[in-house]
Write a protein that holds these residues in place. Structure first.
Motif, PDB file in Angstrom:
ATOM      1  N   PHE A 284       0.894  -1.161   0.000  1.00 19.19           N
ATOM      2  CA  PHE A 284       0.000   0.000   0.000  1.00 19.19           C
ATOM      3  C   PHE A 284       0.923   1.199   0.000  1.00 19.19           C
ATOM      4  O   PHE A 284       1.608   1.447   0.993  1.00 19.19           O
ATOM      5  CB  PHE A 284      -0.877   0.031   1.248  1.00 19.19           C
ATOM      6  CG  PHE A 284      -2.031  -0.922   1.197  1.00 19.19           C
ATOM      7  CD1 PHE A 284      -3.126  -0.658   0.382  1.00 19.19           C
ATOM      8  CD2 PHE A 284      -2.027  -2.084   1.953  1.00 19.19           C
ATOM      9  CE1 PHE A 284      -4.204  -1.530   0.328  1.00 19.19           C
ATOM     10  CE2 PHE A 284      -3.107  -2.949   1.904  1.00 19.19           C
ATOM     11  CZ  PHE A 284      -4.185  -2.679   1.091  1.00 19.19           C
TER      12      PHE A 284
ATOM     13  N   PRO B 234      -2.672 -13.121  13.232  1.00 13.77           N
ATOM     14  CA  PRO B 234      -3.252 -11.979  13.944  1.00 13.77           C
ATOM     15  C   PRO B 234      -3.733 -10.896  12.986  1.00 13.77           C
ATOM     16  O   PRO B 234      -3.296 -10.841  11.837  1.00 13.77           O
ATOM     17  CB  PRO B 234      -2.099 -11.465  14.815  1.00 13.77           C
ATOM     18  CG  PRO B 234      -0.866 -12.022  14.208  1.00 13.77           C
ATOM     19  CD  PRO B 234      -1.248 -13.295  13.545  1.00 13.77           C
ATOM     20  N   SER B 235      -4.623 -10.039  13.459  1.00 12.76           N
ATOM     21  CA  SER B 235      -5.140  -8.929  12.659  1.00 12.76           C
ATOM     22  C   SER B 235      -4.011  -8.084  12.106  1.00 12.76           C
ATOM     23  O   SER B 235      -3.035  -7.829  12.808  1.00 12.76           O
ATOM     24  CB  SER B 235      -6.005  -8.015  13.517  1.00 12.76           C
ATOM     25  OG  SER B 235      -7.224  -8.599  13.734  1.00 12.76           O
ATOM     26  N   GLY B 236      -4.174  -7.658  10.875  1.00 13.05           N
ATOM     27  CA  GLY B 236      -3.208  -6.749  10.292  1.00 13.05           C
ATOM     28  C   GLY B 236      -1.970  -7.425   9.752  1.00 13.05           C
ATOM     29  O   GLY B 236      -1.023  -6.756   9.340  1.00 13.05           O
ATOM     30  N   CYS B 237      -1.946  -8.784   9.719  1.00  9.74           N
ATOM     31  CA  CYS B 237      -0.732  -9.456   9.259  1.00  9.74           C
ATOM     32  C   CYS B 237      -0.733  -9.635   7.741  1.00  9.74           C
ATOM     33  O   CYS B 237       0.224 -10.174   7.186  1.00  9.74           O
ATOM     34  CB  CYS B 237      -0.571 -10.807   9.945  1.00  9.74           C
ATOM     35  SG  CYS B 237      -1.818 -11.983   9.455  1.00  9.74           S
ATOM     36  N   GLY B 238      -1.801  -9.193   7.065  1.00  9.62           N
ATOM     37  CA  GLY B 238      -1.776  -9.215   5.607  1.00  9.62           C
ATOM     38  C   GLY B 238      -2.572 -10.341   4.960  1.00  9.62           C
ATOM     39  O   GLY B 238      -2.453 -10.560   3.759  1.00  9.62           O
ATOM     40  N   LYS B 239      -3.422 -11.026   5.726  1.00  6.68           N
ATOM     41  CA  LYS B 239      -4.201 -12.126   5.149  1.00  6.68           C
ATOM     42  C   LYS B 239      -5.156 -11.620   4.071  1.00  6.68           C
ATOM     43  O   LYS B 239      -5.215 -12.175   2.974  1.00  6.68           O
ATOM     44  CB  LYS B 239      -5.011 -12.858   6.236  1.00  6.68           C
ATOM     45  CG  LYS B 239      -4.198 -13.311   7.417  1.00  6.68           C
ATOM     46  CD  LYS B 239      -5.059 -13.973   8.483  1.00  6.68           C
ATOM     47  CE  LYS B 239      -6.090 -13.079   9.147  1.00  6.68           C
ATOM     48  NZ  LYS B 239      -5.541 -11.996   9.981  1.00  6.68           N
ATOM     49  N   SER B 240      -5.896 -10.563   4.409  1.00  2.00           N
ATOM     50  CA  SER B 240      -6.846 -10.031   3.428  1.00  2.00           C
ATOM     51  C   SER B 240      -6.106  -9.544   2.193  1.00  2.00           C
ATOM     52  O   SER B 240      -6.506  -9.832   1.059  1.00  2.00           O
ATOM     53  CB  SER B 240      -7.648  -8.876   4.015  1.00  2.00           C
ATOM     54  OG  SER B 240      -8.419  -9.333   5.089  1.00  2.00           O
ATOM     55  N   THR B 241      -5.056  -8.792   2.401  1.00  4.53           N
ATOM     56  CA  THR B 241      -4.293  -8.282   1.268  1.00  4.53           C
ATOM     57  C   THR B 241      -3.807  -9.432   0.397  1.00  4.53           C
ATOM     58  O   THR B 241      -3.902  -9.374  -0.831  1.00  4.53           O
ATOM     59  CB  THR B 241      -3.095  -7.455   1.772  1.00  4.53           C
ATOM     60  OG1 THR B 241      -3.568  -6.518   2.732  1.00  4.53           O
ATOM     61  CG2 THR B 241      -2.417  -6.735   0.635  1.00  4.53           C
TER      62      THR B 241
ATOM     63  N   VAL C 108       3.076  -4.942   2.725  1.00  2.16           N
ATOM     64  CA  VAL C 108       2.285  -5.680   3.713  1.00  2.16           C
ATOM     65  C   VAL C 108       2.259  -7.176   3.439  1.00  2.16           C
ATOM     66  O   VAL C 108       1.906  -7.959   4.310  1.00  2.16           O
ATOM     67  CB  VAL C 108       0.839  -5.127   3.836  1.00  2.16           C
ATOM     68  CG1 VAL C 108       0.866  -3.714   4.369  1.00  2.16           C
ATOM     69  CG2 VAL C 108       0.104  -5.181   2.528  1.00  2.16           C
TER      70      VAL C 108
HETATM   71  N1  LIG Z   1      -6.503   0.351   2.039  1.00  2.00           N
HETATM   72  C1  LIG Z   1      -5.379   0.307   2.786  1.00  2.00           C
HETATM   73  N2  LIG Z   1      -4.483   1.305   2.730  1.00  2.00           N
HETATM   74  C2  LIG Z   1      -3.355   1.291   3.468  1.00  2.00           C
HETATM   75  N3  LIG Z   1      -3.023   0.289   4.289  1.00  2.00           N
HETATM   76  C3  LIG Z   1      -3.867  -0.750   4.394  1.00  2.00           C
HETATM   77  C4  LIG Z   1      -5.088  -0.802   3.650  1.00  2.00           C
HETATM   78  N4  LIG Z   1      -5.726  -1.954   3.956  1.00  2.00           N
HETATM   79  C5  LIG Z   1      -4.942  -2.587   4.841  1.00  2.00           C
HETATM   80  N5  LIG Z   1      -3.809  -1.879   5.103  1.00  2.00           N
HETATM   81  C6  LIG Z   1      -2.721  -2.278   6.014  1.00  2.00           C
HETATM   82  O1  LIG Z   1      -2.140  -3.451   5.514  1.00  2.00           O
HETATM   83  C7  LIG Z   1      -1.829  -4.338   6.570  1.00  2.00           C
HETATM   84  C8  LIG Z   1      -2.459  -5.682   6.293  1.00  2.00           C
HETATM   85  O2  LIG Z   1      -3.852  -5.570   6.377  1.00  2.00           O
HETATM   86  P1  LIG Z   1      -4.832  -6.761   6.057  1.00  2.00           P
HETATM   87  O3  LIG Z   1      -4.368  -7.452   4.848  1.00  2.00           O
HETATM   88  O4  LIG Z   1      -6.205  -6.217   6.050  1.00  2.00           O
HETATM   89  O5  LIG Z   1      -4.622  -7.693   7.334  1.00  2.00           O
HETATM   90  P2  LIG Z   1      -5.526  -8.857   7.908  1.00  2.00           P
HETATM   91  O6  LIG Z   1      -6.566  -9.202   6.905  1.00  2.00           O
HETATM   92  O7  LIG Z   1      -4.570  -9.976   8.173  1.00  2.00           O
HETATM   93  O8  LIG Z   1      -6.111  -8.357   9.175  1.00  2.00           O
HETATM   94  C9  LIG Z   1      -2.315  -3.699   7.843  1.00  2.00           C
HETATM   95  O9  LIG Z   1      -1.190  -3.147   8.497  1.00  2.00           O
HETATM   96  C10 LIG Z   1      -3.248  -2.623   7.389  1.00  2.00           C
HETATM   97  O10 LIG Z   1      -3.187  -1.529   8.237  1.00  2.00           O
END
Ligand SMILES: Nc1ncnc2c1ncn2[C@@H]1O[C@H](COP(=O)(O)OP(=O)(O)O)[C@@H](O)[C@H]1O
Ligand SMILES: [Mg+2]
Lengths: 290, 254
Positions: free
Chosen positions: B16, B40-47, B21
Motif C-alpha cells: 500500500f 493476527p489482525s493486520g498481518c496481511g491475510k486479506s491483502t 504488507v
Molecule cells: N486500504 C489500505 N491502505 C493502506 N493500508 C492498508 C489498507 N488496507 C490494509 N492496510 C494495512 O495493511 C496491513 C495488512 O492488512 P490486512 O491485509 O487487512 O490484514 P488482515 O486481513 O490480516 O487483518 C495492515 O497493516 C493494514 O493496516
C-alpha cells in the motif's frame, strides 16, 4: 460511604437532567412549530387569494388582452413544463456524470477543482447565469428562446444534482463495489448497473428537489426565454413560463391580472409541492415506506 | 509441479503506497481442497487473498509483484485482463454485501446478467442450482423476488456465496466469511463448505482457530506479512514446526 454520597448526587443530577431535557424539548418543539408557520401561511394566503380566479379557462386558455374575460395561463403552464424538460435533459445527465466523477474516481487535483467550482456555481446568483446565457445563446441567436431558458435552468441544476449524487454515492460502502468487481464485472458496469441503479431512488430524490428548485426561478428567465402571450411555436421562440407570467401580471395595474397572477402562483406552489410529495412517497424504497 | 495444483503462488509481494504488507509469499493449493489462512489482525491475510483475484490493485496506491499461477497461467502476466481473472476466482467478503435494491434472484444472477446472459430459463436454472449449492434454496425458494437485503445476516452471506458460485469460479476466496455471523449461521456455512469443495477450491481467511481446524485441509500461518508455516492442517495444529505458530495457536501470542 462514598457510594451513598455518589448515589445521592446521581439522584439529584438525574432529576435536574430530566428537567433540562423537558425544557429543551419544549423550546425546540416551539421553534420548529414557529418555523412552519410561514409555510402554512404562504400556502393559506395563496389559496384564498387564488381560488376566485381559478376556473377551467385558466388551464386551457391563452392570456387575453385587458378588459376581456376568460383569459388563462395555459401557455405558461406548458412553457414551464417544457423548460423543466429541457433543463432536466441538460442538468440531470451532466450533474449525475459530474457526481459519478467526483465519487467514483480517485481523488486528485482535477476533482477538487471540479468540486470547488460546483460549490461556487451553486452560490452564483441565478440572474448571473441568465446573463451568461443571454450573451452565449440569446445574442448569437438574435432572439429569446425556450432553448435559452432551458439551458439556463439546466446549468443551475448541474451543481445541485452533482453534489447530491456525489454525497449519496460516497455513502455506498466500498465493499459493495468490490463485490461487483469480484464477480468479474468491469468497473463501469459496477458503477452504472450496481451502484447507480441500486440507489436510483435516492438519486432521483436529489434530482427532483433540484427540478423543484428551478421551476420557480424567475430572474434567469427574464432575458433568456422572456415571455410570450401565445402558444409556443418552436424551441427557438420566446417562451412563456409561470414565474415570468406571474411577475408580469403582478406588476401590472389591473385587478383582473392580479387575480390571474395569484392563480398562477397557486399552480406553481402546487407543482413544487407535488414534486416533493413524489420524491417522498412514490420514490421511497420498497419495504421502508411508513 | 504438482498436476493437481490449481493455484500456485510464487514470491508474492504487495504494497500500500510504500508500505510492504505481503512480503514474498509462496504456496500451492490443490484442486478441491480448503486452505485456511490464520494469523493476527493486520498481518496481511486479506491483502494476500485480494492479490489472488487481482482485487488488491483496485485500492488507491496498491500494487503487487510476483506470480500467481491459476491453472498454470500467471494471472499477473502483462496481457492478462484482471476482469477475466475475477470471473474464475470468486470472492466472499467479511460483511455480507448483497447488491442494493436487487431481489434475491437478481443478486444471484447479477454476474451473469451484467455479462450479457439473458435467457430466462438458463438464469432460473442457475439461480436454483447456486442457491442449493449455498444451502439457501429451501429458505428462499418462495420469495425469490424479495430484496436480498431483507434476509438475515447469515442468509445474506449465503446469498453472497450463491452469487459468487453462479459464475462458476474455479477458486473461491473467503475473507472471514463468518466473523460477522452468529454461531448457528456460522455452522451452516461451515457445513456447506464440505459440499462446496467438490466444486471449487476454497481459500478461507479465519480468525477462528477451531474453524480452521474443522474445515481445512491445509493451513497457512501468517505473521507480519510473512508465511511462517504452511502444511497439513492436522500437522500445523498438533505438531507445529515453528515456535511462533505454536504460540499463536495455543493463544500465548505476544
Ligand atoms: N486500504 C489500505 N491502505 C493502506 N493500508 C492498508 C489498507 N488496507 C490494509 N492496510 C494495512 O495493511 C496491513 C495488512 O492488512 P490486512 O491485509 O487487512 O490484514 P488482515 O486481513 O490480516 O487483518 C495492515 O497493516 C493494514 O493496516
Ligand atoms: Mg482481514
Amino acid at each position: 460511604m462514598i457510594s451513598s454520597v455518589l448515589s445521592q448526587h446521581m439522584t439529584r443530577s438525574y432529576t435536574r437532567r430530566k428537567l433540562t431535557y423537558r425544557a429543551m424539548y419544549a423550546l425546540l418543539a416551539l421553534a420548529s412549530l414557529i418555523a412552519i408557520i410561514p409555510l402554512l401561511s404562504i400556502f393559506g394566503y395563496v389559496l384564498t387569494r387564488s381560488l376566485p380566479g381559478l376556473n377551467l379557462a385558466f388551464f386551457t386558455h391563452l392570456p387575453q388582452p385587458i378588459g376581456e374575460t376568460n383569459g388563462g395561463m395555459a401557455n405558461s403552464i406548458l412553457g414551464t413544463l417544457s423548460l423543466i424538460l429541457i433543463a432536466s435533459m441538460i442538468g440531470v445527465p451532466w450533474g449525475v456524470g459530474v457526481g459519478l466523477f467526483l465519487s467514483e474516481y480517485p481523488p486528485g487535483k482535477l476533482s477538487s477543482v471540479v468540486r470547488f467550482s460546483a460549490d461556487l456555481l451553486t452560490s452564483v446568483p441565478s440572474i448571473i447565469i441568465g446573463l451568461f446565457i443571454y450573451t452565449l445563446v440569446v445574442i448569437p441567436m438574435r432572439r429569446f428562446s425556450l432553448l435559452a431558458g432551458g439551458i439556463a435552468l439546466g446549468i443551475i441544476m448541474i451543481p445541485t444534482v452533482a453534489r447530491s449524487t456525489e454525497e449519496l454515492l460516497k455513502r455506498v460502502p466500498m465493499h459493495v463495489r468490490e463485490a461487483g468487481l469480484a464477480l468479474g464485472l468491469p468497473r463501469w458496469k459496477v458503477i452504472l448497473r450496481i451502484v447507480l441503479l441500486g440507489h436510483s431512488r435516492a438519486i432521483a430524490t436529489g434530482i427532483i428537489l433540484a427540478i423543484a428548485r428551478v421551476s420557480g426561478e424567475t430572474a434567469p428567465l427574464l432575458f433568456t426565454s422572456f415571455n410570450n402571450q401565445f402558444w409556443q411555436r418552436g424551441i427557438d421562440q420566446p417562451a412563456s413560463s409561470l414565474p415570468v407570467q406571474i411577475y408580469t401580471y403582478a406588476i401590472s395595474p389591473y385587478e383582473d391580472w392580479h387575480q390571474q397572477a395569484w392563480a398562477g402562483a397557486l399552480i406553481l406552489v402546487l407543482l413544487v409541492f407535488f414534486m416533493n410529495l413524489v420524491t417522498r412517497y412514490i420514490l421511497s424504497p420498497r419495504g421502508s415506506r411508513k | 509441479m504438482n498436476p493437481n495444483s490449481i493455484l500456485e503462488v510464487k514470491d508474492l509481494h504487495a504494497w500500500f503506497g510504500s508500505i510492504e504488507v505481503v512480503k514474498g509469499i509462496s504456496m500451492v493449493a490443490l484442486e478441491h481442497t480448503v486452505t485456511a489462512m490464520i494469523g493476527p489482525s493486520g498481518c496481511g491475510k486479506s491483502t494476500f487473498i485480494r492479490c489472488l483475484n487481482r482485487l488488491h490493485e483496485e485500492s488507491p496506491g496498491a500494487r503487487a509483484t510476483g506470480q500467481v499461477l491459476l491453472e498454470n497461467r500467471d494471472i499477473y502476466e502483462k496481457k492478462v485482463d484482471p476482469v477475466s481473472i475475477r470471473r474464475r476466482v470468486g470472492m466472499v467478503f467479511q460483511k455480507p454485501n448483497p447488491f442494493p435494491s436487487m431481489s434475491i434472484f437478481d443478486n444471484v444472477v447479477a454476474g451473469l446478467r451484467l455479462a450479457g446472459v439473458r435467457r430466462s430459463s438458463t438464469l432460473k436454472e442457475i439461480v436454483e442450482h447456486s442457491l442449493q449449492a449455498a444451502a439457501l434454496w429451501d429458505e428462499v425458494k418462495d420469495k425469490l423476488h424479495a430484496l436480498g437485503t431483507s434476509l438475515s445476516g447469515g442468509q445474506q452471506q449465503r446469498l453472497c456465496i450463491a452469487r459468487a458460485l453462479a459464475v462458476e469460479p474455479k477458486v473461491l476466496l473467503m475473507d472471514e466469511p463468518t466473523s460477522a455471523l452468529d454461531p448457528i449461521s456460522t455452522g451452516k456455512i461451515e457445513e456447506l463448505l464440505t459440499e462446496l469443495r467438490k466444486k471449487v477450491t476454497v481459500i478461507i481467511v479465519t480468525h477462528n482457530m477451531q474453524q480452521a481446524a474443522r474445515i481445512s485441509d491445509q493451513t497457512a500461518f501468517f505473521l507480519s506479512g510473512e508465511l511462517i508455516e504452511f502444511g497439513e492442517t492436522s500437522q500445523v495444529f498438533t505438531a507445529p514446526k515453528k515456535e511462533q505458530t505454536e504460540r499463536y495457536i495455543t493463544g500465548r501470542f505476544g
